[in-house]
Design an enzyme around this catalytic site. Structure first.
Site, short mmCIF file in Angstrom:
data_model
loop_
_atom_site.label_atom_id
_atom_site.label_comp_id
_atom_site.label_asym_id
_atom_site.label_seq_id
_atom_site.Cartn_x
_atom_site.Cartn_y
_atom_site.Cartn_z
N ASP A 115 42.19 39.94 22.11
CA ASP A 115 42.83 41.01 22.88
C ASP A 115 44.34 40.84 22.95
O ASP A 115 44.89 39.80 22.55
CB ASP A 115 42.22 41.08 24.29
CG ASP A 115 42.21 39.72 25.01
OD1 ASP A 115 42.77 38.75 24.47
OD2 ASP A 115 41.64 39.64 26.10
N GLU A 171 36.12 44.69 31.03
CA GLU A 171 35.98 44.56 32.47
C GLU A 171 34.63 45.11 32.95
O GLU A 171 34.03 45.95 32.28
CB GLU A 171 37.10 45.38 33.15
CG GLU A 171 38.52 44.88 32.84
CD GLU A 171 38.94 43.72 33.75
OE1 GLU A 171 38.07 42.92 34.15
OE2 GLU A 171 40.14 43.63 34.06
N HIS A 229 34.63 39.14 33.12
CA HIS A 229 35.11 39.83 31.92
C HIS A 229 35.21 38.85 30.74
O HIS A 229 35.42 37.65 30.92
CB HIS A 229 36.42 40.60 32.14
CG HIS A 229 37.67 39.81 32.28
ND1 HIS A 229 38.54 39.96 33.33
CD2 HIS A 229 38.23 38.86 31.49
CE1 HIS A 229 39.57 39.16 33.17
NE2 HIS A 229 39.41 38.47 32.06
N ASN A 249 35.74 37.82 37.34
CA ASN A 249 34.80 38.93 37.55
C ASN A 249 33.82 39.06 36.38
O ASN A 249 33.13 40.05 36.25
CB ASN A 249 35.57 40.24 37.77
CG ASN A 249 36.42 40.62 36.56
OD1 ASN A 249 36.38 39.97 35.52
ND2 ASN A 249 37.19 41.69 36.68
#
Ligand code: GLP
Length: 240
Positions: free
Chosen positions: A67, A143, A138, A136
């Site tokens: 990414d 996400e 990801h 979280n």
């Protein structure tokens, strides 16, 4: 999923570097899927040491990164291109022309994602994909959501990720709100996956991933679909 529980961060880094080094020794012209974030930094240090010692050779290796922030210039010291140069590429005998990171300054980000998906396909399935995990759950910048994307795409970052990543920037307002990221399908296309986690802050995400269910509120749980995943975590991430 195979689980390796280590005493501390140094052991996580050493175990991960061993696994990556084994892949490189088995295939010197391998494709490495690489990740950023603070977690893999120790592993990169150990790979640099192994390269300096002549144990592993990067000269024929190709890399594809997960990414990149958007928009961001590769010269920005918070870009993932800059991170990879600083933490690995500048210190090993790799041909930088064979290192790929999504284009954070493309004028057409959607087209850049399509082009990146083609690049990943053209270099061939990664022999190993290294992942970190967000607090979280990801992976890359996929996400939590009601539906997850399959291919490389433009995404907005959640409030919690912007807050978590603000530590690397001058202020929270400086964190880009978008990113280009491989999709879940792109990631699952790798032949082997290792996911690294350390610290109690990752415990909830690691637990959800290890629960063995596909839960889009924890994108890392999608790794349960893959037949060769190794989770390398420390006791804090495992036990909380
Ligand atoms: C970032 C990256 C992820 C990384 C995660 C965890 O946002 N996009 O690839 O795994 O957050 O980062 P850290 O290892 O610093 O906790």
């Amino acid at each position: 999923m195979k689980l390796i529980i280590c005493k501390n961060y140094d052991e996580v880094s050493a175990a991960a570097a061993e696994i990556v080094a084994d892949v490189m020794k088995a295939n010197p012209a391998c494709v490495l899927g690489l990740a950023t974030g603070s977690t893999p930094v120790g592993m990169y240090k150990k790979l640099i040491e192994k390269n300096a010692a002549g144990e592993i050779d990067f000269s024929a290796v190709t890399t594809v990164n997960l990414d990149e922030y958007y928009p961001i210039s590769p010269d920005n010291d918070q870009s993932y291109r800059y991170f990879m140069n600083e933490n690995l590429f500048n210190h090993v005998n790799i041909d930088k022309a064979r290192t790929f990171v999504p284009d954070g300054q493309a004028s057409d980000p959607v087209a850049a994602c399509e082009a990146y998906e083609e690049t990943v396909a053209a270099v061939g399935a990664a022999d190993i994909q290294v992942l970190g995990i967000g607090q979280n759950g990801h992976i890359g910048f996929n996400e939590p959501d009601t539906a997850l994307e399959v291919k490389t795409h433009v995404t907005g970052l959640t409030e919690s990720t912007i807050k978590a990543n603000a530590r690397f920037f001058a202020s929270e307002a400086d964190v880009p709100t978008k990113a280009l990221t491989m999709g879940i399908g792109t990631i699952l296309g790798a032949k082997k996956i290792i996911i690294l986690a350390n610290g109690a802050a990752k415990h909830d995400a690691v637990s959800k991933m290890l629960a063995g269910k596909l839960d889009t509120s924890c994108p890392a749980s999608m790794l349960n679909l893959h037949r060769d995943v190794v989770v390398v975590c420390d006791e804090m991430a495992y036990n909380g």
